[in-house]
Design an enzyme around this catalytic site. Structure first.
Site, short mmCIF file in Angstrom:
data_model
loop_
_atom_site.label_atom_id
_atom_site.label_comp_id
_atom_site.label_asym_id
_atom_site.label_seq_id
_atom_site.Cartn_x
_atom_site.Cartn_y
_atom_site.Cartn_z
N ASN A 223 -19.07 11.02 14.97
CA ASN A 223 -20.53 11.01 15.02
C ASN A 223 -21.15 9.79 14.34
O ASN A 223 -22.32 9.51 14.55
CB ASN A 223 -21.10 12.29 14.39
N CYS B 103 -26.75 14.98 9.36
CA CYS B 103 -26.72 15.93 8.26
C CYS B 103 -26.60 15.22 6.92
O CYS B 103 -27.05 15.71 5.90
CB CYS B 103 -25.55 16.89 8.43
N GLY C 220 -22.88 23.75 17.41
CA GLY C 220 -21.58 23.15 17.15
C GLY C 220 -20.99 23.57 15.82
O GLY C 220 -19.78 23.78 15.70
N THR C 221 -21.84 23.71 14.82
CA THR C 221 -21.34 24.09 13.49
C THR C 221 -20.66 25.45 13.55
O THR C 221 -19.56 25.64 13.01
CB THR C 221 -22.52 24.13 12.49
N HIS D 260 -27.40 20.44 22.17
CA HIS D 260 -28.47 19.46 21.93
C HIS D 260 -27.97 18.03 21.82
O HIS D 260 -28.76 17.10 21.64
CB HIS D 260 -29.31 19.85 20.70
N THR E 20 -26.45 39.60 20.32
CA THR E 20 -26.97 39.49 21.69
C THR E 20 -26.98 38.03 22.11
O THR E 20 -27.48 37.16 21.38
CB THR E 20 -28.40 40.06 21.75
N GLN F 106 -19.71 15.14 19.99
CA GLN F 106 -20.30 13.81 20.25
C GLN F 106 -19.73 13.14 21.49
O GLN F 106 -20.08 12.01 21.79
CB GLN F 106 -20.09 12.89 19.03
N1 PLP Z 1 -19.82 18.16 15.02
C1 PLP Z 1 -20.27 16.91 15.20
C2 PLP Z 1 -19.31 15.81 15.48
C3 PLP Z 1 -21.65 16.64 15.11
O1 PLP Z 1 -22.10 15.40 15.27
C4 PLP Z 1 -22.53 17.72 14.84
C5 PLP Z 1 -23.98 17.47 14.68
O2 PLP Z 1 -24.42 16.43 14.22
C6 PLP Z 1 -22.00 19.00 14.69
C7 PLP Z 1 -20.64 19.18 14.79
C8 PLP Z 1 -22.88 20.16 14.41
O3 PLP Z 1 -23.49 20.62 15.60
P1 PLP Z 1 -24.83 21.48 15.52
O4 PLP Z 1 -25.91 20.56 15.15
O5 PLP Z 1 -25.00 22.01 16.92
O6 PLP Z 1 -24.59 22.57 14.57
#
Ligand code: PLP
Length: 389
Positions: free
Chosen positions: A153, A333, A81-82, A204, A240, A182
């Site tokens: 989140n 995080c 997601g990041t 995940h 890849t 989320q």
């Molecule tokens: N965006 C939100 C709202 C999240 O809750 C998270 C992870 O906690 C992320 C982005 C980041 O996703 P990833 O852990 O797959 O990098």
């Protein structure tokens, strides 16, 4: 000397941290295992085995696109997601110039790129919902992308994306992005992201593997790549592709889509029991993201976020873990950090209350006995800490 073996991992009872990472669904594990046992081939190659790998990848693209009413060619696989969020913000600003804008409660994966690019940040109300008047005030033609998450989140609050889109479309031509990381477990995606151009997801958080995500381009948008190299993903994300990861993520999404209505109803009842009983059992408990009448209908079903007066989150989490309960204070995080979360600060939660926050997040594998355990362990821990202070 070899390092000690890591602990064996298994689905834990007492796990109430699904917003941080939720266990993989059996369908996702099966897809991954099958592909990892298959002959390895690079999906960009020309021979038969490479073509077969590409077919698996394309099938995953189709399945994911179907959930979002998107074109399969516009599903960009990322390493989570990041990365999807970074690609949206840096990619659009790189292509169009201008400044990005986001809400103050975004995950750092959006907030930090926006701040890095000198962008604008719009506040939220006490419930954690974006302030649409403030949004309108901050918009002009120099804003090239507006990013507002679908579900938060920490608070679990769902943002009014259709209203956000109307405000933006009235004033400028900015690209609309939502971080739906989320929301996938809880909300119908095609409906809730209908007004958006770009959508980020992370496997995940809905039963797929860690380190796998996607940016879904719902309407044609120019993006400058963040990762340069072999030009995969139609020149938008080199490297890849993770074929097994993509297939596993798609399997998790298909299963989630099929089971969502029943899962939401079941988990919502568990969450309501958990929060209701904690609030009647203890004084000085503040629930985040609800209106004055305590209405939770605009929160995702798995989210319970509470602040306990006279309690320190870190000490509380320690006692909960000792009692066999796994939760977190803020987002995964930010947990461990001493400062109260930027989300609670944006909602105007006073610091002395925010330091006593607890995020209990439920998921597809949560059972009645997880809630029984939480209802036994949390009140005892809170009373112990209050007695000690
Ligand atoms: N965006 C939100 C709202 C999240 O809750 C998270 C992870 O906690 C992320 C982005 C980041 O996703 P990833 O852990 O797959 O990098």
């Amino acid at each position: 000397m070899s390092s000690p073996a890591p602990p064996a991992l298994s689905v834990q009872s007492g796990y109430l941290d699904h917003a941080a990472s939720t266990p993989m669904r059996p369908e996702a594990v099966a897809a991954m295992v099958e592909l990892m046992a298959a002959p390895a081939a690079n999906p960009t190659g020309a021979h038969k085995l490479a073509r077969d790998a590409r077919k698996v990848l394309d099938r995953a693209r189709q399945d994911i696109a179907a959930s979002f009413d998107a074109d399969p060619g516009n599903v960009i696989f990322t390493g989570g997601g990041t990365e999807a969020d970074n690609l949206a913000i840096f990619g659009v600003v790189g292509a169009r110039g201008g400044v990005p804008l986001c809400s103050a409660i975004e995950h750092h994966a959006v907030l930090h790129p926006v701040e890095h690019l000198g962008g604008r940040v719009v506040g939220v109300d006490a419930r954690g919902v974006i302030d649409l008047d403030a949004l309108a005030d901050q918009l002009d033609e120099s804003v090239s992308i507006v990013s507002v998450m679908l579900a938060n989140n920490e608070s679990g609050v769902v943002q009014p994306l259709a209203d956000v889109a109307s405000v933006v479309r009235e004033q400028c031509t900015a690209v609309l992005h939502t971080d739906a990381v989320q929301a996938v477990s809880w909300l119908d995606l095609a409906t809730h992201t209908a007004a958006m151009d770009l959508v980020s997801i992370s496997a995940h958080k809905f039963g797929g593997p860690q380190g796998m995500g996607a940016l879904i381009v719902r309407s044609e948008t120019d993006l400058v790549p963040v990762i340069l190299g072999g030009g995969q993903e139609r020149e938008r994300r080199s490297g890849t592709q993770n074929v097994a990861g993509a297939a596993s993520m798609a399997a998790a999404l298909v299963a989630t889509d099929a089971e969502r209505p029943a899962m939401v109803a079941r988990v919502e009842a568990l969450r309501n029991r958990l929060v209701g009983e904690l609030k009647s059992e203890l004084d000085g408990v503040h629930e985040s993201g609800v209106g004055p009448d305590g209405d939770r209908s605009h929160k995702v079903a798995g989210s319970a976020h509470l602040c306990f007066e006279g309690v320190d989150s870190e000490a509380l989490l320690f006692l909960l873990e000792r009692g066999g309960l796994f939760a977190s204070a803020a987002s995964s995080c930010a947990s461990g950090a001493q400062e109260p979360s930027h989300v609670l600060a944006a909602m105007g939660v006073p610091r002395d209350l925010a330091v006593g926050s607890l995020r209990l997040s439920l998921g597809a594998t949560t059972t009645e006995s997880d809630i029984d355990l939480a209802l036994e362990v949390i009140p005892a821990a809170v009373r112990q800490l209050r007695g000690a202070s």
